[in-house]
Design an enzyme around this catalytic site. Structure first.
Site: not given
Length: 409
Positions: A24, A292
């Protein structure tokens, strides 16, 4: 490649593992580095997604194929839309061509971008004619994937007038929005997030600087699961992590206390230690800020005989696969009693696990990795095991280091 994971002979674990940089953070920084070449990145993610991102940002080809990399699809849509004079067709795998992009495309069109669909309306592939964007205000729903919002924020400082985003309704995945804004702040790009309004001010250049990417907390989740399933006294040290993390998945440290896992933070690492048995009969948690890790938590609960109610999972429907349906199907094969909706998952307390079940991964890296810790309970097969490279190149090597025996089928 299909593999068989064999049960650990010794469930008392003591290992040191190094995990590459956060996917990310890395993908955000790669966009920012392209806009501001003064940035030097260290500990960059070695994931397939970040490799696809680097290739897309370096190629001059008209057609850019990003495979399964959803983050790259979303971030690059804005990047190419604001890349004046560049025409790009952005495409991906078959699954990527069935993942929605319309909300982001509409926001960019509202700003003056020129984007058209090559096939189905609302889905890639998309043709982008890079143009100068001068409109400085846009609205977007706050409950959509944070990647749409971050995509806009990443290019905002390079727009002539900066950008003001008004988020409509309830805002989800706030930690990922804050991650993007924190990286901008680190680069001395002025921004604010007050109420439902985010502002990013224009910036022509920044001071030369090196940014060290923290290791990936989503990847750490599988080791939390392993320690939860291991014998009391087991310990795994992971680097490189910090207590004040930008990553929403760092909530793992608190969540896994329910499974008897204690997290100790050092200067550049964390230590996970199994100090006692699981303490809850039912785990109820809202994962809207960390969806996630839902697969990992669900599998841990099943293995530990802990019932769970997981909510805030609406974004899982549009990931690499419909993760809620995939979890339902694969856990049911293992003997679980489970039910899912579009936004939640309920798992009953289990007492037994069916062994030698073949887990389908649906081209989803997290399905393969979330189910791997079950090897501490029963032999288990993982189909299409190489899918883990999307986010974690060395995953199976690290599983073998811990002591899990892996046989190719």
């Amino acid at each position: 490649m299909d593999i068989l994971l064999n049960v650990l002979a010794d469930k008392r674990i003591n290992e040191n593992i190094t995990i590459s940089g956060s996917k990310s953070e890395s993908n955000r920084l790669l966009i920012l580095q392209k806009l501001f070449p003064e940035i030097v990145i260290e500990n960059l993610s070695d994931s397939d997604d970040s490799v696809h991102m680097q290739h897309a940002l370096s190629t001059s080809d008209e057609i850019v194929d990003i495979g399964h990399a959803g983050t790259a699809m979303r971030f690059l849509t804005s990047y190419f839309a604001a890349n004046e004079g560049r025409e790009t067709v952005l495409t991906g795998s078959e699954r990527m061509q069935n993942r929605p992009i319309e909300i982001l495309v509409n926001a960019l069109k509202d700003l003056g971008a020129t984007i058209s669909y090559q096939d189905k309306v609302g889905y890639p592939p998309i043709r982008i004619q890079g143009t100068k964007i001068t409109t400085e205000k846009v609205q977007i729903n706050g409950n959509v994937s944070s990647q749409y919002i971050s995509s806009l924020l990443l290019i905002a400082s390079k727009l002539e007038n900066g950008l003001e985003i008004e988020l409509i309704g309830k805002i989800t995945s706030v930690p990922y929005i804050n991650m993007t804004l924190s990286l901008l702040t680190q680069l001395e790009i002025k921004n604010s997030f007050e109420g439902n309004t985010i502002k990013v001010y224009p910036k022509k250049e920044i001071q030369k600087q090196t940014v060290v990417v923290e290791s990936d907390w989503s990847s750490a989740s599988y080791f939390y699961s392993i320690i939860a399933l291991a014998d009391v006294g087991s310990e795994i040290n992971l680097s490189a992590y910090k207590k004040e993390s930008l990553q929403g998945d760092s909530c793992l440290a608190e969540i896994y206390e329910h499974f008897g896992v204690e997290t100790t933070f050092s200067e550049n690492s964390i230590s996970l230690k199994k100090v006692k048995a699981s303490t809850k009969e039912i785990l109820e948690i809202d994962l809207k800020n960390a969806p996630d890790i839902a697969q990992t938590i669900a599998v841990t609960c099943f293995a530990e005989g802990v019932a769970c109610n997981l909510t805030g999972l609406h974004t899982l429907k549009i990931k690499e696969t419909d993760r809620l349906i995939a979890l339902n199907d694969e856990l049911t094969k293992l003997g679980a009693t489970i039910s899912v909706t579009d936004v939640s998952l309920h798992l009953d307390k289990s007492s037994a696990i069916i062994k030698n079940i073949a887990i389908k991964t649906y081209n989803d890296h997290r399905m393969a990795m979330a189910f791997a810790p079950l090897a501490l309970r029963v032999p288990i097969k993982i189909l299409n095991a190489e899918v883990v490279t999307k986010s974690y190149q060395k995953f199976w090597d690290d599983m073998q280091q811990i002591g899990i025996k892996i046989d190719k089928l």
